[in-house]
Design an enzyme around this catalytic site. Sequence first.
Site, mmCIF file in Angstrom:
data_model
loop_
_atom_site.group_PDB
_atom_site.id
_atom_site.type_symbol
_atom_site.label_atom_id
_atom_site.label_comp_id
_atom_site.label_asym_id
_atom_site.label_seq_id
_atom_site.Cartn_x
_atom_site.Cartn_y
_atom_site.Cartn_z
ATOM 1 C CB SER A 286 -23.955 -5.021 -11.874
ATOM 2 O OG SER A 286 -25.248 -4.548 -12.131
ATOM 3 C CE LYS B 110 -27.467 -5.778 -8.667
ATOM 4 N NZ LYS B 110 -26.527 -5.126 -9.503
#
Lengths: 172, 171
Positions: free
Chosen positions: B34, B81
Amino acid sequence: MVSIFSRVKDIVKYSMMYACMTHCTFEYIGDFVVCNGPSMEPTLHSKNILLTERITTRFHNPRRGDIIIAISPTDPKQYICKRIVGIPGDRIVLKNNTTDTKTEEDALTAAASKKQKLKELQDEYVPRGCIWIEGDNSENSADSRYYGPIPLGLVKSRVVCRLWPIKEMCML
Amino acid sequence: MAFRKFVKSVLLGIPIGITFLDCVGYVARVDGISMQPALNPDASQTDYVFLSRWAVRTSNVDRGDIVSLISPKDPSQKIIKRIVGLQGDVVSTLGYRHEIVRIPEGHCWVEGDHTGHSLDSNTFGPVAQGLLTARATYIVWPPERWRRLQTELPRRRRPIQIAKSASYYSQ
């Protein structure tokens, strides 16, 4: 000269050691919290001292009715003390500012009987990984009715008992 | 006697070690794709990053920082993230319920760099800042990838409107 140096070294060493042990105890086993604010009255009052434990919260296994300390979702520097009202999968029905929690089985029967009524009310499910928390003083509490369900990751500890004032010492 | 001394020093050493990991930081493996291309650019080898706990102790994170946080869906999982928006910002979303979101008080908007292959705020919405656990500062392993992680945000992912000050809501 040497003795002063070794003495300072000892003091630093022992204070470091005890600081680390205290940190571990407070971070992993339990700590003391001073309550502030009216949101949990009449159960808890301002300036009550509470003993909390952090062992069961590690398993992320919330139970309805537990009083928990969590990081405020609206201000990461602040902690809040509330009661768990709904766990994941529960259905929350808001009705004139009061909340009914329904377990999954209850919800089905209740929904059938009150189908008409429920439509007008705000009504949502607690999502996975979240809990619904509320203060006991529903008129004066900023809680899930205001900011919605909060993630379980914010929950820090569970309140075990009140230590102070001594007269009102009890398990919670 | 030597054995007893050894046990004693281990028992005393454990709390010191834990405190160090809690306050300063630790090294963690990055799983998944990701955060490509910043982390794990090649699927065959995984990066190890240094997560600095010290950097988030006052929760003063910045847009573009790579942070690790407790997943809002599953509290036993940690995700890594990049912060796109802080409280008060207006961000354009990629496939969220609303096209444009004003981030509520105490929350932030996090996204993976690998758009479309990341489970991030575009799925679960703004996350509470209290869930942030650490900031990723360095890639420490493999050695040829050793570098400092930059605080940068792709131009197209900047918030539409940036809150005037960090204390947007607390006025």
